[in-house]
Design an enzyme around this catalytic site. Structure first.
Site, short mmCIF file in Angstrom:
data_model
loop_
_atom_site.label_atom_id
_atom_site.label_comp_id
_atom_site.label_asym_id
_atom_site.label_seq_id
_atom_site.Cartn_x
_atom_site.Cartn_y
_atom_site.Cartn_z
CB SER A 74 -0.87 -0.02 1.26
OG SER A 74 -1.46 1.24 1.46
CE1 TYR A 98 -3.82 -2.04 5.00
CE2 TYR A 98 -3.44 0.27 4.46
CZ TYR A 98 -3.69 -1.03 4.07
OH TYR A 98 -3.82 -1.32 2.74
CE LYS A 102 -1.63 -4.20 3.13
NZ LYS A 102 -2.01 -5.40 2.42
#
Ligand code: UDP
Length: 282
Positions: A74, A98, A102
């Site tokens: 991402s 988050y 990643k």
């Protein structure tokens, strides 16, 4: 359909294919949780599903001699942008859980490549995937309270939500709302196919690649386009910034364009049309 953390389940998929005298050439790894807000509220769950799930997956892949993977990473790994267009060499400094998960998975895959020459990896850094298949048959199945912008817009458009909350009108942007690079899921899917062909023809060992249009859109601009093409009203209210959000994320997509001849073909208008069309059909 199962849990990526479940080793027995993952092995059963590989075994089934082997029992048919076939094998897995490669894996497209999309199994992860993806909400910035939720990751801050439930960090342990994000580390468990995203990181432990990925470790489980690569262990099973290795066991079955499958060493090629396209990982859906991402743009969130970049954190706060230090320039307008983010290229793949921009600093990795995620500012929410988050994004941290990643970035860690990318590192894990890099370590695997350094340890074992067989691995072929693409960390594909998604900007903001949006829309749905134009047929209205394939799209994102969302919950009643989605955190992402597009699914929430859809719920307002069909009257399931009264209004949209815009997180912040005090960002340093042309209209005060945050900027993202929205990319039609069809263009995203096509990018995966090209990368997969590249990996399988052994063109590279490991690469980090951005996938985005290279164009930034503010939340207000998106709402205007959505209203216009769908001929609907989206009431909204400004609220304070959302924790973990950043001002702007726009891709420098030259690497993907140059190495794979990938060109995003779908407009913001198509994303808005296809997104609502899917919502009405689902
Ligand atoms: N956003 C918003 N209201 C919402 C959901 C999102 O204003 O109900 C904004 C959010 O602050 C961000 C942009 O829309 O600037 C895209 O958010 P999304 O969650 O879709 O993706 P993100 O870039 O956070 O991964």
């Amino acid at each position: 359909k199962g849990d990526i953390r479940d080793q027995v389940f993952l092995e059963s998929i590989f075994k089934e294919v082997y029992s048919l005298n076939n094998y897995f050439h490669a894996v497209i790894h999309l199994a992860g949780l993806k909400s910035v807000r939720e990751s801050i509220l439930k960090p342990k769950r994000y580390w468990d599903v995203n990181l432990n799930g990925s470790i489980n997956l690569v262990n099973v892949m290795k066991k079955f001699n499958c060493y090629s993977i396209v990982f859906s990473s991402s743009a969130t790994v970049y954190g706060i942008a230090d320039k307008e267009l983010l290229d793949e060499n921009s600093i990795i400094k995620p500012c929410n859980v988050y994004g941290e998960t990643k970035a860690r998975i990318e590192k894990l895959l890099l370590n695997l490549c350094l340890e074992n020459n067989n691995w072929r990896v693409c960390n594909l850094r998604y900007f903001n995937p949006a829309g749905a298949h134009y047929s209205g048959l394939i799209g994102e199945a969302t919950c009643n309270n989605p955190n992402n912008l597009f699914p929430y817009l859809n719920l307002v458009a069909i009257g399931k939500k009264k209004f949209l909350r815009i997180y912040g009108n005090d960002w340093n942007t042309r209209d005060g709302t945050a900027i993202r690079d929205y990319l039609h899921v069809d263009d995203l899917a096509y990018g995966h196919l090209l990368i997969m062909q590249h990996i399988l023809s052994d063109k590279f060992k490991i690469k980090n690649i951005n996938i985005g249009t290279g164009k930034g859109t503010t939340v207000l601009e998106l709402i205007n386009t959505y209203q216009k093409v769908n001929n609907c009203e989206i009431p909204f209210e400004f609220v304070s910034r959302r924790e973990g959000d950043v001002e702007s994320l726009i891709a420098d997509n030259q690497l993907l364009k140059k190495t794979l001849n990938w060109i995003p073909s779908k407009s913001l208008e198509s994303m808005c049309l296809d997104s609502l069309n899917w919502q009405k059909n689902s």
